[in-house]
Scaffold this motif. Structure first.
Motif, PDB file in Angstrom:
ATOM      1  N   ALA A 110      71.133 -20.518 -28.727  1.00  0.00           N
ATOM      2  CA  ALA A 110      70.616 -21.875 -28.932  1.00  0.00           C
ATOM      3  C   ALA A 110      70.790 -22.711 -27.672  1.00  0.00           C
ATOM      4  CB  ALA A 110      71.321 -22.532 -30.112  1.00  0.00           C
ATOM      5  N   LEU A 111      71.914 -22.520 -26.998  1.00  0.00           N
ATOM      6  CA  LEU A 111      72.169 -23.283 -25.774  1.00  0.00           C
ATOM      7  C   LEU A 111      71.221 -22.862 -24.655  1.00  0.00           C
ATOM      8  CD1 LEU A 111      76.054 -23.361 -25.976  1.00  0.00           C
ATOM      9  CD2 LEU A 111      74.491 -25.297 -26.239  1.00  0.00           C
ATOM     10  N   ALA A 112      70.854 -21.601 -24.621  1.00  0.00           N
ATOM     11  CA  ALA A 112      69.860 -21.148 -23.641  1.00  0.00           C
ATOM     12  C   ALA A 112      68.541 -21.861 -23.881  1.00  0.00           C
ATOM     13  CB  ALA A 112      69.678 -19.637 -23.731  1.00  0.00           C
ATOM     14  N   GLU A 113      68.161 -22.033 -25.152  1.00  0.00           N
ATOM     15  CA  GLU A 113      66.931 -22.756 -25.479  1.00  0.00           C
ATOM     16  C   GLU A 113      67.040 -24.223 -25.070  1.00  0.00           C
ATOM     17  OE1 GLU A 113      65.454 -22.306 -29.449  1.00  0.00           O
ATOM     18  OE2 GLU A 113      66.093 -20.215 -29.572  1.00  0.00           O
ATOM     19  N   LYS A 114      68.204 -24.813 -25.312  1.00  0.00           N
ATOM     20  CA  LYS A 114      68.395 -26.213 -24.924  1.00  0.00           C
ATOM     21  C   LYS A 114      68.297 -26.375 -23.407  1.00  0.00           C
ATOM     22  CE  LYS A 114      71.098 -27.723 -28.919  1.00  0.00           C
ATOM     23  NZ  LYS A 114      72.185 -28.595 -29.397  1.00  0.00           N
ATOM     24  N   MET A 115      68.858 -25.420 -22.672  1.00  0.00           N
ATOM     25  CA  MET A 115      68.763 -25.474 -21.216  1.00  0.00           C
ATOM     26  C   MET A 115      67.306 -25.380 -20.766  1.00  0.00           C
ATOM     27  SD  MET A 115      71.491 -26.139 -19.558  1.00  0.00           S
ATOM     28  CE  MET A 115      70.446 -26.009 -18.123  1.00  0.00           C
ATOM     29  N   ASN A 116      66.519 -24.554 -21.424  1.00  0.00           N
ATOM     30  CA  ASN A 116      65.099 -24.444 -21.078  1.00  0.00           C
ATOM     31  C   ASN A 116      64.395 -25.786 -21.265  1.00  0.00           C
ATOM     32  OD1 ASN A 116      65.473 -21.726 -20.597  1.00  0.00           O
ATOM     33  ND2 ASN A 116      64.655 -21.059 -22.567  1.00  0.00           N
ATOM     34  N   LEU A 119      65.307 -28.309 -18.486  1.00  0.00           N
ATOM     35  CA  LEU A 119      64.562 -28.062 -17.251  1.00  0.00           C
ATOM     36  C   LEU A 119      63.091 -28.421 -17.404  1.00  0.00           C
ATOM     37  CD1 LEU A 119      66.277 -24.694 -16.355  1.00  0.00           C
ATOM     38  CD2 LEU A 119      66.616 -26.891 -15.208  1.00  0.00           C
ATOM     39  N   GLU A 120      62.517 -28.087 -18.541  1.00  0.00           N
ATOM     40  CA  GLU A 120      61.117 -28.426 -18.795  1.00  0.00           C
ATOM     41  C   GLU A 120      60.898 -29.931 -18.722  1.00  0.00           C
ATOM     42  OE1 GLU A 120      57.934 -28.362 -22.531  1.00  0.00           O
ATOM     43  OE2 GLU A 120      59.706 -27.068 -22.601  1.00  0.00           O
ATOM     44  N   LYS A 121      61.867 -30.685 -19.209  1.00  0.00           N
ATOM     45  CA  LYS A 121      61.753 -32.139 -19.249  1.00  0.00           C
ATOM     46  C   LYS A 121      62.360 -32.817 -18.014  1.00  0.00           C
ATOM     47  CE  LYS A 121      59.532 -32.551 -23.057  1.00  0.00           C
ATOM     48  NZ  LYS A 121      58.191 -33.195 -23.087  1.00  0.00           N
ATOM     49  N   GLU A 122      62.717 -32.010 -17.021  1.00  0.00           N
ATOM     50  CA  GLU A 122      63.264 -32.527 -15.751  1.00  0.00           C
ATOM     51  C   GLU A 122      64.489 -33.405 -15.977  1.00  0.00           C
ATOM     52  OE1 GLU A 122      59.836 -34.343 -13.904  1.00  0.00           O
ATOM     53  OE2 GLU A 122      59.222 -32.424 -13.041  1.00  0.00           O
ATOM     54  N   PHE A 154      72.132 -17.434 -17.234  1.00  0.00           N
ATOM     55  CA  PHE A 154      71.742 -16.510 -16.176  1.00  0.00           C
ATOM     56  C   PHE A 154      70.298 -16.014 -16.279  1.00  0.00           C
ATOM     57  CE2 PHE A 154      76.034 -14.956 -14.270  1.00  0.00           C
ATOM     58  CZ  PHE A 154      76.344 -16.267 -13.955  1.00  0.00           C
ATOM     59  N   HIS A 155      69.564 -16.508 -17.268  1.00  0.00           N
ATOM     60  CA  HIS A 155      68.119 -16.244 -17.294  1.00  0.00           C
ATOM     61  C   HIS A 155      67.372 -17.232 -16.402  1.00  0.00           C
ATOM     62  CE1 HIS A 155      68.568 -19.570 -20.098  1.00  0.00           C
ATOM     63  NE2 HIS A 155      67.267 -19.769 -20.059  1.00  0.00           N
ATOM     64  N   LEU A 156      68.071 -18.249 -15.923  1.00  0.00           N
ATOM     65  CA  LEU A 156      67.453 -19.290 -15.094  1.00  0.00           C
ATOM     66  C   LEU A 156      67.317 -18.824 -13.649  1.00  0.00           C
ATOM     67  CD1 LEU A 156      69.491 -22.318 -16.480  1.00  0.00           C
ATOM     68  CD2 LEU A 156      67.244 -21.506 -17.239  1.00  0.00           C
ATOM     69  N   GLU A 157      66.466 -19.525 -12.912  1.00  0.00           N
ATOM     70  CA  GLU A 157      66.276 -19.227 -11.499  1.00  0.00           C
ATOM     71  C   GLU A 157      67.269 -20.028 -10.662  1.00  0.00           C
ATOM     72  OE1 GLU A 157      62.214 -19.621 -10.222  1.00  0.00           O
ATOM     73  OE2 GLU A 157      61.446 -18.913 -12.149  1.00  0.00           O
ATOM     74  N   GLY A 158      67.477 -19.579  -9.450  1.00  0.00           N
ATOM     75  CA  GLY A 158      68.430 -20.248  -8.572  1.00  0.00           C
ATOM     76  C   GLY A 158      68.127 -21.718  -8.376  1.00  0.00           C
ATOM     77  N   SER A 162      70.219 -26.816  -9.503  1.00  0.00           N
ATOM     78  CA  SER A 162      70.375 -28.182  -8.996  1.00  0.00           C
ATOM     79  C   SER A 162      70.398 -29.192 -10.142  1.00  0.00           C
ATOM     80  CB  SER A 162      69.231 -28.523  -8.029  1.00  0.00           C
ATOM     81  OG  SER A 162      67.979 -28.456  -8.696  1.00  0.00           O
ATOM     82  N   SER A 163      70.024 -28.743 -11.352  1.00  0.00           N
ATOM     83  CA  SER A 163      70.024 -29.613 -12.531  1.00  0.00           C
ATOM     84  C   SER A 163      71.179 -29.313 -13.473  1.00  0.00           C
ATOM     85  CB  SER A 163      68.693 -29.452 -13.291  1.00  0.00           C
ATOM     86  OG  SER A 163      67.607 -29.820 -12.479  1.00  0.00           O
TER      87      SER A 163
END
Length: 252
Positions: A110-116, A119-122, A154-158, A162-163
């Motif tokens: 669920a937290l991975a989804e929240k992180m997505n 990032l989507e919402k900047e 760790f599914h995120l990009e480098g 920065s966020s």
């Protein structure tokens, strides 16, 4: 040079007037403090966010949310979305706090989804993680922390890092009065940075701010913050006292 951060999580405390009053007192206490590269953050309850944002205007205080839902909208009674937060001037959210994991069964997935969504919402996230006492006693604390980070982040990009602000919170030291020693905090923070470096790069690992969250007080803040991989704190109870919170800020 990494940004130093002192963030106060107010949890389920302070009504509207109490929140505004605390921010007003905090503004006055730090207005003469140059702070330099230090961010000062407070996280009131949802219903007090809008009033707190207005109270913090023209100050060095940033107001952030304690949580948000991963969906943009929909049939999720009682939840708050990223767009709702941004509409009132809140662009940063705490995610994965141990109390959310424990009491509301938040999972790494669920937290991975929240992180997505962040990032989507900047937006920006203060991502919390840490081991319970049983993990520490059994020597499993490093594996638990690594798993939490890998599963949720760790599914995120480098470039996404920065966020992200990380907040390591040994669960056994939250609200208990117990505190990891400064050396224990440094050991874990260095480990966290090492696994980020392995997954991404030295540049990403060295740039991310890692906060310590676990019964930080004015009396121990300076020693904890002096460690090279500790970039500040996520503060609970002490953040509800202006004198204590400012004492911790001044220890950075």
């Amino acid at each position: 040079m990494r940004t130093k951060i002192v963030a106060g999580n107010w949890k389920l405390n302070k009504d509207k007037e109490g929140s505004k009053s605390l921010i007003k007192e905090l503004k006055k206490a730090i207005q003469e403090n140059p702070l330099q590269d230090t961010r000062v953050i407070v996280a009131p309850t949802f219903v007090n966010l809008s009033a707190s944002v207005k109270a913090a205007k023209k100050s060095k205080i940033e107001v952030v949310a304690q949580n948000m839902h991963q969906a943009i909208n929909g049939a999720y009674t009682g939840e708050v979305s990223a767009d709702m937060l941004k509409a009132i001037g809140v662009a940063t959210v705490i995610l994965g706090h141990s109390e959310r994991r424990t009491y509301f069964n938040e999972t790494d997935a669920a937290l991975a989804e929240k992180m997505n969504t962040v990032l989507e919402k900047e937006m920006e996230a203060i991502f919390c993680f840490g081991e319970v006492l049983e993990d520490r006693k059994s020597g499993n604390h490093f594996a638990v922390v690594e798993s939490q980070l890998k599963n949720a982040l760790f599914h995120l990009e480098g470039k996404d890092w920065s966020s992200i602000i990380l907040a390591y919170e040994p669960v056994w030291a939250i609200g208990t009065g117990e505190t990891a020693s400064a050396d224990q905090a440094q050991e874990m923070h260095a480990f966290i940075r090492s696994i980020i470096e392995k997954q991404y790069s030295t540049a990403v690992a060295e740039a991310v701010s890692i906060l310590y969250g676990g019964s930080v007080k004015p009396s121990n803040a300076e020693e904890i913050f002096s460690k090279p991989d500790v970039d500040g704190g996520l503060i609970g109870g002490a953040a509800l006292s202006v004198a204590d919170f400012v004492g911790i800020i001044n220890a950075i």
